[in-house]
Enzyme design. Structure first.
Site, PDB file in Angstrom:
ATOM      1  N   PRO A   2      40.766  35.415  29.909  1.00 45.28           N
ATOM      2  CA  PRO A   2      40.637  34.894  31.279  1.00 45.28           C
ATOM      3  C   PRO A   2      41.159  35.914  32.284  1.00 45.28           C
ATOM      4  O   PRO A   2      42.222  36.486  32.098  1.00 45.28           O
ATOM      5  CB  PRO A   2      41.525  33.646  31.290  1.00 45.28           C
ATOM      6  CG  PRO A   2      41.798  33.321  29.870  1.00 45.28           C
ATOM      7  CD  PRO A   2      41.637  34.587  29.088  1.00 45.28           C
ATOM      8  N   GLU A   3      40.388  36.153  33.326  1.00 39.90           N
ATOM      9  CA  GLU A   3      40.853  37.045  34.382  1.00 39.90           C
ATOM     10  C   GLU A   3      41.303  36.193  35.573  1.00 39.90           C
ATOM     11  O   GLU A   3      41.265  34.968  35.519  1.00 39.90           O
ATOM     12  CB  GLU A   3      39.737  38.032  34.753  1.00 39.90           C
ATOM     13  CG  GLU A   3      39.450  39.013  33.607  1.00 39.90           C
ATOM     14  CD  GLU A   3      39.100  40.411  34.085  1.00 39.90           C
ATOM     15  OE1 GLU A   3      39.563  40.826  35.166  1.00 39.90           O
ATOM     16  OE2 GLU A   3      38.353  41.099  33.369  1.00 39.90           O
TER      17      GLU A   3
END
Ligand SMILES: [Zn+2]
Length: 292
Positions: A2-3
């Site tokens: 996840p960014e």
């Protein structure tokens, strides 16, 4: 992994459920994730109210009535569920219960009880409890640069930290001391949109181009947040490892494919996207559209 936009999506999903809520019926199902859970973790959370939930880079920070802040990093596969529904959409969905759900609690708010779970199949995520007054000086946060969506992030800031830097702009933007929370995908996308070569030395970029770059970084992140952080899909990538492909990406993951750019001449770019490795990470870029 996840960014920032995906983490922000999770924050926005948790906010209405847990802010103003009292935490009850906590369960911790194993001693550790990537790191051990804090000492007496359940005891320290039980009965606390959540005053607010913020995001710093890719960390979620829930400030509690006890004077502590509960910090969560999702790692690669960390997922929150609210009444069994996963927050955000990721390349792998969370098991709602079972052996991968490592902690859970109930959020009691205005007479309503919501069950929240945290699952993390690969256990690269972690949680901590830090005195709220000491968050900024904690080792996880002390050397972090400004938030790309916050007021401290500007062309003037980049000009200052990049001054005299021979390191490439690509690697410099991934350095969390310069700007916090930017990951590989969004740096590739932002440099493409700003039409800046990822290979150029950070210190060589003019102030007007840094103005463009800061604006574009905000746009790229805001677009991804607006899309709900929901567009990452698993794909078998050229790096031989785990990778992510998003249909909306203009350049990331598109090695050998036609550039989507429409340069100023009024004709479409006829070049193809190239991939190079910088600082151990793949960079995707168009050598024609992205100038040095
Ligand atoms: Zn191009």
């Amino acid at each position: 992994m996840p960014e920032l936009p995906e983490v922000e999506t999770v924050r926005r999903g948790l906010e209405p459920v847990i802010v103003g809520a009292r935490l009850t019926r906590l369960r911790q199902n194993r001693p550790d994730l990537r790191f051990p859970f804090p000492e007496r973790f359940v005891e320290r959370l039980e009965g606390a109210s959540v005053e607010r939930i913020d995001r710093r880079a890719k960390y979620l920070l829930a400030a509690l009535s006890t004077g502590e802040t509960w910090v969560t990093h999702l790692g690669m596969t960390g997922r929150f569920t609210v009444d069994g529904e996963q927050l955000g959409e990721f390349e792998e969905s969370a098991p709602i219960a079972g052996k991968h759900e490592h902690m859970s609690f109930c959020a009691l708010k205005e007479g309503r009880v919501t069950r929240v779970g945290f699952a993390d199949a690969r256990r690269f995520g972690f949680m901590g409890l830090i005195q709220t007054a000491q968050v900024e000086t904690h080792p996880w946060f002390v050397s972090m640069g400004p938030e790309p969506l916050g007021n401290g992030f500007s062309a003037a800031h980049l000009a200052e930290v990049f001054d005299g830097k021979k390191q490439s702009i690509k690697v410099s933007l991934l350095d969390q001391r310069n700007v916090a929370g930017l990951g590989n995908i969004y740096v590739c996308e932002a440099l493409y949109r700003a039409r800046i070569s990822p290979l150029i030395a950070a210190g060589k970029i003019s102030k007007p181009r840094l103005e463009t770059l800061t604006a574009v970084i905000r746009d790229v992140l805001n677009d991804a947040i607006a899309a709900g952080g929901s567009t990452l899909k698993d794909f078998a990538n050229a790096e031989g490892g785990q990778g992510y492909f998003q249909h909306r990406f203009d350049v990331y993951g598109r090695e050998g494919k036609p550039c989507l750019g429409k340069p100023c001449l009024g004709e479409g770019c006829t070049d193809v996207v190239k991939r190079v490795v910088q600082g151990g990470r793949s960079t995707f870029y168009c050598p024609s559209c992205q100038r040095r």
